[in-house]
Design an enzyme around this catalytic site. Structure first.
Site: not given
Length: 334
Positions: A74-76, A78
Site C-alpha cells: 500500500q505504498s503511497n 509507489a
C-alpha cells in the site's frame, strides 16, 4: 547553491493548508495543528509529491523513459511515482513487498489504473532482493534502448529531502502571515527517513528553535538516527550549508510500529477512529495512524508537556484504509 537554484518541477497543489485541531488539542491539553500534506493533490496526494518535484526534474533532464521504485503493498510513494511517470510520458515499474493479492485494493488499485508494471516480492526476501531486482529492471530497460531512473524507497535521498526543506520554508511563510508563533514541535511519521531529513535541514534554516520528533512506523537495518543524519548532511552539502547533523540530533520514537510495517496496530487504529470522530479527518493505518498514536502517548507520558505548540504532519495515505475495512469496523455495534 540556494534552494531556488535546485531544479524542480511543480506537481503539488501548494501551499497546503494548516488546520487547527481544537477539539483533540483541548483533550490532550496541547496547542495542536496539522499540516495537511494529504492535500498536495497530484496522484492522489501525500508527502511524497514534494520529493518527486525535485526527483522528477532530474529524471526529465536525463531523458528518462522508465521510472523504477519500490515500497510496500500500500505504498503511497509507489502510487505517486507511477502517476508522475505517466505525467511525463514514462513507464512506471513498481517493485512491491508482498505476494500478489487476489484483489487489487487501495493503492494497488490506483497503481493498476495507472498501468504500472508491478513486480511482487516475497516479504521475507524483500530486503535482500529489492536492490538487485530494481537493478534488473534498469538493466533490462537499457537493453531495450531505454533510459531508466531508479528512485529509492520513499524517495529518501539528499535530493528528495529538498521537498521538505521547501515545506518548512512554506510553513514559516504561512505562520508569519498568520502572525503566529512557530511550533515548538513538528511530529511526523518516519518510514524511509527522507521527510525527516528535509525537516531537520529546513528547521535549521528557517525555524531553529523547533524540535523535530519522528514516530517510526517501520524497522530499519541501519539505525534511523544514523541514516537520517547522513541524508540530512548530504542535503546540507547540496545546499552549501555549513551546518552538520549527528545522530543525536535526530529524535525518533520507536515504540509504535506494532507487529510490523504496514500491519495495522490496535493503537494506530484507535487513533484513526479518535481523530475521525473528533476532527472529521482521516488518517491511515500504515503511517499517520501510528504516528498520531505516538504523539498521543508522548503527551500522556509527559515527553511533550501540556500547553506546547505542536504541528502534526499529515503525509496522506487514505487509500490504505480500504483494504483494512473489516479490521477497522470490528468495533461496530449494529
Amino acid at each position: 547553491m540556494e534552494l531556488n537554484d535546485i531544479p524542480r518541477l511543480p506537481l503539488g497543489f501548494l501551499p497546503t493548508p494548516i488546520e487547527d485541531l481544537k477539539r483533540l488539542g483541548d483533550e490532550l491539553r496541547i496547542d495542536l495543528a496539522v499540516k495537511r500534506d494529504d492535500f498536495t493533490g497530484f496522484g492522489g496526494g501525500g508527502n511524497k509529491v514534494r520529493k518527486l518535484e525535485f526527483l522528477m526534474a532530474e529524471a526529465v533532464s536525463r531523458g528518462v523513459d522508465v521510472l523504477i521504485t519500490t515500497g510496500g503493498h500500500q505504498s503511497n510513494h509507489a502510487r505517486m511515482t507511477a502517476a508522475a511517470a505517466r505525467k511525463f510520458g514514462m513507464k512506471p515499474i513498481l517493485v512491491l513487498r508482498g505476494n500478489k493479492p487476489s484483489v487489487m485494493q487501495g493503492n494497488l488499485l490506483l497503481d493498476h489504473l495507472l498501468g504500472a508494471q508491478i513486480d511482487f516480492l516475497d516479504p521475507d526476501a524483500y530486503f535482500t532482493e529489492i536492490n538487485p531486482r530494481m537493478q534488473h529492471h534498469a538493466d533490462a530497460a537499457r537493453e531495450r534502448g531505454e533510459t531508466p531512473y531508479i528512485i529509492p524507497l520513499g524517495g529518501a535521498s539528499a535530493l528528495g529531502a529538498m521537498g521538505y526543506v521547501a515545506a518548512v520554508r512554506e510553513l514559516s511563510e504561512q505562520y508569519e502571515a498568520l502572525n503566529r508563533l512557530p511550533p515548538e514541535y513538528i511530529v511526523a511519521p518516519v518510514g524511509s527517513g527522507g521527510t525527516l531529513a528535509g525537516l531537520l535541514i529546513g528547521c535549521a534554516m528557517f525555524w531553529p528553535s523547533t524540535k523535530i520528533l519522528g514516530i517510526a512506523v517501520s524497522g530499519s537495518a541501519v539505525p534511523f538516527s544514523q541514516r537520517i543524519a547522513d541524508m540530512a548532511n548530504g542535503g546540507a552539502e547540496l545546499l552549501g550549508l555549513d551546518h552538520r547533523f549527528s545522530p543525536t540530533d535526530v529524535a525518533i520514537e520507536n515504540g509504535y510500529v506494532g507487529e510490523a510495517y504496514a500491519v495495522p496496530s490496535p493503537e494506530g487504529n484507535a487513533a484513526i477512529a479518535r481523530v475521525a470522530r473528533s476532527e472529521g479527518m482521516f488518517l491511515d493505518p500504515v503511517y499517520t495512524g501510528k504516528a498520531m498514536a505516538g504523539l498521543i502517548d508522548c503527551v500522556k507520558r509527559g515527553s511533550i508537556a501540556p500547553g506546547r505548540r505542536v504541528l502534526f504532519l499529515h503525509c496522506g495515505g487514505s487509500p490504505a484504509l480500504f483494504p483494512h475495512a473489516e479490521l477497522l469496523t470490528s468495533d461496530r455495534v449494529d
